[in-house]
Scaffold this motif. Structure first.
Motif, mmCIF file in Angstrom:
data_model
loop_
_atom_site.group_PDB
_atom_site.id
_atom_site.type_symbol
_atom_site.label_atom_id
_atom_site.label_comp_id
_atom_site.label_asym_id
_atom_site.label_seq_id
_atom_site.Cartn_x
_atom_site.Cartn_y
_atom_site.Cartn_z
ATOM 1 N N VAL A 143 0.555 -6.900 7.691
ATOM 2 C CA VAL A 143 -0.356 -5.946 8.310
ATOM 3 C C VAL A 143 -1.548 -6.710 8.862
ATOM 4 O O VAL A 143 -1.783 -7.865 8.507
ATOM 5 C CB VAL A 143 -0.827 -4.861 7.318
ATOM 6 N N LYS A 200 1.064 -10.791 14.160
ATOM 7 C CA LYS A 200 1.975 -10.198 13.174
ATOM 8 C C LYS A 200 3.438 -10.330 13.588
ATOM 9 O O LYS A 200 4.289 -10.683 12.774
ATOM 10 C CB LYS A 200 1.620 -8.721 12.959
ATOM 11 N N THR A 258 4.248 -4.820 10.348
ATOM 12 C CA THR A 258 3.423 -3.639 10.082
ATOM 13 C C THR A 258 4.172 -2.615 9.242
ATOM 14 O O THR A 258 5.403 -2.648 9.141
ATOM 15 C CB THR A 258 2.859 -2.938 11.341
ATOM 16 N N THR A 312 -0.829 0.409 8.261
ATOM 17 C CA THR A 312 -1.524 0.086 9.505
ATOM 18 C C THR A 312 -1.750 1.339 10.346
ATOM 19 O O THR A 312 -2.824 1.537 10.921
ATOM 20 C CB THR A 312 -0.720 -0.951 10.317
ATOM 21 N N TYR A 357 -5.408 3.060 11.513
ATOM 22 C CA TYR A 357 -5.785 3.396 12.882
ATOM 23 C C TYR A 357 -6.061 4.894 13.030
ATOM 24 O O TYR A 357 -6.895 5.304 13.845
ATOM 25 C CB TYR A 357 -4.720 2.932 13.870
ATOM 26 N N LEU A 382 -8.387 -2.155 6.256
ATOM 27 C CA LEU A 382 -7.175 -2.624 5.574
ATOM 28 C C LEU A 382 -7.522 -3.313 4.257
ATOM 29 O O LEU A 382 -6.917 -3.034 3.214
ATOM 30 C CB LEU A 382 -6.391 -3.578 6.480
#
Length: 227
Positions: free
Chosen positions: A11, A18, A85, A89, A93, A146
């Motif tokens: 993540v 990533k 991800t 994640t 967002y 995160l």
């Protein structure tokens, strides 16, 4: 397979490597262990490419569910799965863009099924990528969210920094201790990483700090004993 495969989650904020790291780590692990290894691409990227836009708030949960489904499906058929991800994640967002925290609980519950979460550091330059990326200004707050969620949920995670092979080596060093209990037919090919692990001080896999901006949570090495 009788039991689900080992799930490693990657993540991080946008444009932190990533996808490259997930693919490279999966290829290297397959080569050096002889096990069945898969990497699961990011569903959001596929969704944005197909829709020609970013998702609305009401579409976030469906994307998160599909990301989880694909990872779970891969884990049912492979010994190791590297996920580019996870629902976490998407939930972050959702909070950052829409002030919606409703996806956090389910995302964290799913994340607990991962053996390790790798958080990609912000040391790579931001690069535009069509509809999917919002701008360099979102990286620090997303990274902080995160970190805060991972620390708050006391999940095992490691911050991965560096460029190119150094970034990949950092990820593999973090993953290597988890492979001891796997039956790898060509385990001897992992000698280089095992020797590096043995030569280093012990890893700390639990961060006792509760600051969301902890720069090296779970990546700190234990201090050598004083004599």
């Amino acid at each position: 397979m009788s039991t689900p495969g080992l799930r490693i989650a990657i993540v991080g904020a946008e444009s932190t490597g990533k996808t490259w790291l997930a693919r490279a780590a999966a290829e290297r692990l397959a080569e050096h262990t002889g096990l069945a290894v898969a990497w699961v691409p990011e569903v959001l990227r596929e969704w944005c490419d197909a829709a020609g836009r970013t998702p609305r708030p009401d579409e976030q949960a469906g994307i998160a569910a599909e990301q989880a489904r694909r990872i779970d499906e891969a884990a049912a058929r492979h010994a190791i799965v590297i996920a580019d991800t996870t629902p976490l994640t998407i939930s972050v967002y959702s909070e950052y863009l829409f002030a919606d925290r409703s996806l956090h609980a389910q995302a964290l519950d799913w994340q607990r099924g991962c053996a390790l979460t790798l958080l990609t550091a912000l040391d790579l330059p931001w690069v535009a990528d069509g509809h999917q990326r919002d701008g360099e200004h979102v990286r620090e707050p997303v990274d902080a969210l995160l970190r805060g969620l991972l620390i708050g949920a006391r999940l095992p995670w490691a911050s991965i920094a560096g460029t190119g092979e150094a970034r990949l080596d950092a990820a593999l060093d973090a993953i290597t201790p988890l492979l001891r209990d796997l039956e790898a037919p060509r385990r001897g090919l992992f000698t280089r990483l095992a020797e590096r692990e043995a030569a280093e001080p012990a890893w700390r896999w639990a961060c006792d700090c509760d600051a969301p901006d902890c720069e090296h949570a779970l990546r700190r090495l234990a201090a050598p004993e004083r004599r």
